[in-house]
Write an enzyme that holds these catalytic residues in place. Structure first.
Site, short mmCIF file in Angstrom:
data_model
loop_
_atom_site.label_atom_id
_atom_site.label_comp_id
_atom_site.label_asym_id
_atom_site.label_seq_id
_atom_site.Cartn_x
_atom_site.Cartn_y
_atom_site.Cartn_z
N CYS A 1 -12.76 -3.45 -7.07
CA CYS A 1 -11.81 -4.57 -7.07
C CYS A 1 -12.27 -5.68 -8.01
O CYS A 1 -11.48 -6.50 -8.45
CB CYS A 1 -11.67 -5.11 -5.65
SG CYS A 1 -13.26 -5.55 -4.94
N GLU B 1 -16.02 -13.74 3.32
CA GLU B 1 -17.01 -13.05 4.13
C GLU B 1 -18.35 -13.16 3.44
O GLU B 1 -18.43 -13.47 2.26
CB GLU B 1 -16.59 -11.58 4.34
CG GLU B 1 -15.29 -11.49 5.14
CD GLU B 1 -14.88 -10.07 5.55
OE1 GLU B 1 -15.58 -9.11 5.19
OE2 GLU B 1 -13.85 -9.95 6.23
N GLU C 1 -9.27 -9.28 2.25
CA GLU C 1 -9.90 -9.15 0.93
C GLU C 1 -9.03 -8.19 0.13
O GLU C 1 -9.01 -6.99 0.41
CB GLU C 1 -11.32 -8.57 1.07
CG GLU C 1 -12.24 -9.35 2.01
CD GLU C 1 -12.70 -10.67 1.43
OE1 GLU C 1 -12.54 -10.87 0.21
OE2 GLU C 1 -13.20 -11.50 2.20
N THR D 1 -0.56 -4.25 1.23
CA THR D 1 -0.93 -3.94 2.63
C THR D 1 -1.35 -5.22 3.35
O THR D 1 -1.02 -5.42 4.52
CB THR D 1 -2.08 -2.90 2.67
OG1 THR D 1 -1.77 -1.84 1.79
CG2 THR D 1 -2.28 -2.37 4.07
N ASN E 1 -12.38 2.84 -2.35
CA ASN E 1 -13.17 2.81 -3.59
C ASN E 1 -14.69 2.75 -3.38
O ASN E 1 -15.44 3.34 -4.14
CB ASN E 1 -12.69 1.68 -4.51
CG ASN E 1 -12.88 0.32 -3.91
OD1 ASN E 1 -12.65 0.12 -2.71
ND2 ASN E 1 -13.31 -0.62 -4.71
N GLY F 1 -8.37 -4.16 1.10
CA GLY F 1 -7.46 -3.16 0.54
C GLY F 1 -6.49 -3.82 -0.41
O GLY F 1 -6.76 -4.89 -0.96
P1 NAD Z 1 -4.59 0.20 0.77
O1 NAD Z 1 -4.16 -1.19 1.04
O2 NAD Z 1 -3.58 1.21 0.44
O3 NAD Z 1 -5.39 0.78 2.04
C1 NAD Z 1 -6.50 0.12 2.58
C2 NAD Z 1 -6.65 0.49 4.04
O4 NAD Z 1 -5.56 -0.03 4.77
C3 NAD Z 1 -6.66 1.99 4.32
O5 NAD Z 1 -7.60 2.26 5.32
C4 NAD Z 1 -5.23 2.25 4.79
O6 NAD Z 1 -5.11 3.37 5.62
C5 NAD Z 1 -4.96 0.97 5.56
N1 NAD Z 1 -3.55 0.63 5.73
C6 NAD Z 1 -2.51 0.92 4.92
N2 NAD Z 1 -1.36 0.41 5.41
C7 NAD Z 1 -1.69 -0.24 6.56
C8 NAD Z 1 -0.96 -0.97 7.52
N3 NAD Z 1 0.36 -1.17 7.41
N4 NAD Z 1 -1.61 -1.51 8.56
C9 NAD Z 1 -2.94 -1.36 8.69
N5 NAD Z 1 -3.70 -0.66 7.81
C10 NAD Z 1 -3.08 -0.10 6.76
O7 NAD Z 1 -5.69 0.06 -0.36
P2 NAD Z 1 -6.44 1.24 -1.12
O8 NAD Z 1 -5.49 1.87 -2.07
O9 NAD Z 1 -7.16 2.09 -0.12
O10 NAD Z 1 -7.57 0.44 -1.90
C11 NAD Z 1 -7.42 -0.11 -3.16
C12 NAD Z 1 -7.18 -1.60 -3.08
O11 NAD Z 1 -8.23 -2.26 -2.38
C13 NAD Z 1 -7.14 -2.25 -4.45
O12 NAD Z 1 -6.07 -3.15 -4.51
C14 NAD Z 1 -8.46 -3.00 -4.53
O13 NAD Z 1 -8.48 -4.11 -5.39
C15 NAD Z 1 -8.63 -3.41 -3.11
N6 NAD Z 1 -10.02 -3.77 -2.83
C16 NAD Z 1 -10.32 -5.09 -2.61
C17 NAD Z 1 -11.65 -5.46 -2.38
C18 NAD Z 1 -12.03 -6.89 -2.13
O14 NAD Z 1 -13.14 -7.12 -1.68
N7 NAD Z 1 -11.17 -7.86 -2.37
C19 NAD Z 1 -12.64 -4.48 -2.38
C20 NAD Z 1 -12.28 -3.17 -2.62
C21 NAD Z 1 -10.96 -2.80 -2.84
#
Ligand code: NAD
Length: 489
Positions: free
Chosen positions: A299, A470, A265, A246, A166, A242
């Site tokens: 997020c 963080e 996070e 995950t 995002n 993410g």
């Molecule tokens: P996602 O969890 O699908 O993917 C995030 C990252 O993790 C990607 O690089 C992906 O390739 C990797 N990944 C996926 N499976 C993995 C595994 N088993 N092992 C290691 N890495 C793996 O998330 P997304 O769809 O890319 O992002 C959206 C999510 O991120 C939303 O839930 C959003 O709220 C969250 N987010 C949180 C914050 C925060 O600061 N808390 C900030 C931005 C986004």
């Protein structure tokens, strides 16, 4: 020509064949061992513009070993030296601001204006941590005149830095900058959905002459590349941003490796509370920005708005007219990131229709979009408190509005969710700001504002929104090991 020049050429010459990204390991751009790639789409057109390498476990191993070798030298560098590299990187991103912003917009679907803000924040990430390091403090205590104790920190080692789609450049640099400045080396993996600006960053790092292997960037998906990275025995810590699912998977995958530092996070489903003492115009503008900035794909977006019953009707009326005037698709509202995400958002809108929710703005988008993934800002009311629409993170331009009665009712509704990342509290009453603010189960509470950040403050969530914080010295805790020394006095 170098990667930045190539990226510029690609923009100006409107090439037909997709760009091909390469991994960046030991200061060299290299193709991964497997010829498999992932298509990356331009969300505004729905066309493939880029091929992302699908890096294998052996590519990951190569990158981790490069980082491990580099760690021996990097940890010994003085703080001033490490800081200088970060400053160089900041300056080079700044120099290429427009190129980064335009690509971020093509890659993610966000507007170029929004992308510029995030590129500026990426610059701040490097400049902030480059200066923080010289003001590092260590606590010293005297135990009853018998012993003097002090904390000594050392970098934890090789880190996996994994980010979502995002805010691609901003979130990856939020991890890279503290990781490097506190003396760790890294293998970074951006989201496979939005990898382009990490590729440009690799060129910036090369031009900044960061010592070989200190920062390596591998591209690929979660199941193959990300998973191999977090499980790698030589990876001493993981900073992950993410989705919650995950994050849980990563915890499971590393459960046996107790030594690994873990900072997670995760997702949010954030409430905005509007009390009846507010200046309605200002409250509407803040709530709308919190809901729809970056198409709701932040997020921290406030996707559940609760309004005191006494002003519910007037708020709703003013909110819908403000949003329809100020948040137009193709104007302030970009495309959502991918077809898969478009379908996910659409499924929640179908559910809203099934559950007889009321659409004040927006409608069900077509099932097969013809040119890009566009979804109108959508305002829903009459959604049941226990509906999945209220409970789950939709992560798009969709907001629900519901009434509350009294402070206790507001707090109860705000906390009635498994997530606890952020929240917005709109009121003029100073005592209430603290009374309510201190009871909202969220890592971040913004009072009469949203997205205001100071990079030293703790950032992170409660409940299912993650573990660890963080920012400033909290990032230092993520990337360093602390030992306490006891010296006889
Ligand atoms: P996602 O969890 O699908 O993917 C995030 C990252 O993790 C990607 O690089 C992906 O390739 C990797 N990944 C996926 N499976 C993995 C595994 N088993 N092992 C290691 N890495 C793996 O998330 P997304 O769809 O890319 O992002 C959206 C999510 O991120 C939303 O839930 C959003 O709220 C969250 N987010 C949180 C914050 C925060 O600061 N808390 C900030 C931005 C986004």
């Amino acid at each position: 020509c170098n990667t930045l020049e190539k990226a510029h050429f690609y923009l100006t010459h409107n090439k037909d064949s997709p760009l091909k990204l390469q991994n960046y390991i030991s200061n060299t751009f290299i193709s991964p061992t497997s010829p498999n790639h992932i298509d990356s789409f331009n969300p505004k057109t729905g066309t493939v513009y880029c091929h992302i390498p699908l890096s294998s476990a052996s590519d990951v191993d190569h990158a981790v070993l490069a980082a491990e070798t580099a760690f021996k030298g990097w940890r010994k560098r003085t703080r001033a030296e490490r800081s200088k590299y970060l400053q160089k990187i900041a300056a080079l991103i700044q120099e290429n601001r427009e190129l980064f912003a335009v690509w971020e917009s093509i890659d993610q679907g966000k507007t170029v204006e929004r992308a510029r803000v995030e590129v500026d924040r990426a610059v701040s990430n490097f400049s902030y941590f480059s200066t923080l390091i010289s003001h590092e403090e260590s606590s010293v205590r005297m135990i009853d005149g018998v012993a003097l104790t002090y904390e000594h920190r050392s970098p934890a080692g090789v880190f996996a830095l994994i980010s979502p789609w995002n805010m691609p450049l901003y979130l990856l640099t939020w991890k890279i900058a503290p990781c490097l400045v506190f003396g760790c080396t890294a293998v970074a993996k951006p989201s496979e959905v939005t990898s382009m600006t990490a590729f440009l960053l690799a060129e910036v790092v090369r031009q900044a002459e960061l010592p070989s292997g200190v920062l390596n960037i591998v591209f690929g998906d979660g199941a193959t590349t990300g998973s191999a990275l977090v499980k790698h025995p030589k990876v001493k810590g993981i900073s992950f941003t993410g989705g919650t699912a995950t994050g849980i998977q990563i915890r499971k995958d590393t459960a046996g490796d107790v030594y690994k530092h873990l900072s997670l996070e995760l997702g949010g489903k954030n409430p905005t509370l509007v009390f009846d003492d507010v200046d309605l115009e200002k409250a509407v503008a803040t709530a709308a920005m919190a809901a729809f900035e970056n198409q709701g794909e932040i997020c921290l977006c406030g996707s559940r708005i609760y309004v005191q019953s006494t002003i519910f009707d007037s708020f709703l009326k003013m909110f819908t007219s403000y949003v329809s005037e100020n948040y137009k698709v193709g104007g302030k509202v970009g495309a959502v990131v991918s077809l898969q995400h478009y379908q996910k958002i659409r499924s929640y809108l179908l559910l809203a229709e099934q559950e007889k929710g009321k659409f004040h703005l927006g409608s069900i988008p077509e099932e097969h979009p013809k040119a890009g993934y566009w979804i109108e800002p959508t305002v829903l009311t009459e959604i049941a408190t226990d509906s999945r629409i209220m409970k789950e993170e939709i992560f798009g331009p969709v907001v629900t509005i519901a009434p509350f009665w009294g402070e206790e009712g507001a707090i109860e509704l705000a906390n009635d969710n498994p997530n606890g990342l952020a929240s917005v509290l709109l009121t003029k009453d100073g005592a209430r700001m603290r009374r309510v603010g201190e009871r909202i189960e969220a890592g971040l509470v913004w009072v009469n504002c949203w997205l205001v950040r100071e990079l030293g403050t703790p950032f992170g969530g409660m409940k299912n929104s993650g573990v660890g914080r963080e920012g400033g010295s909290y990032s230092r805790d993520v990337f360093t090991n602390v030992r306490t020394l006891h010296l006889p006095s």
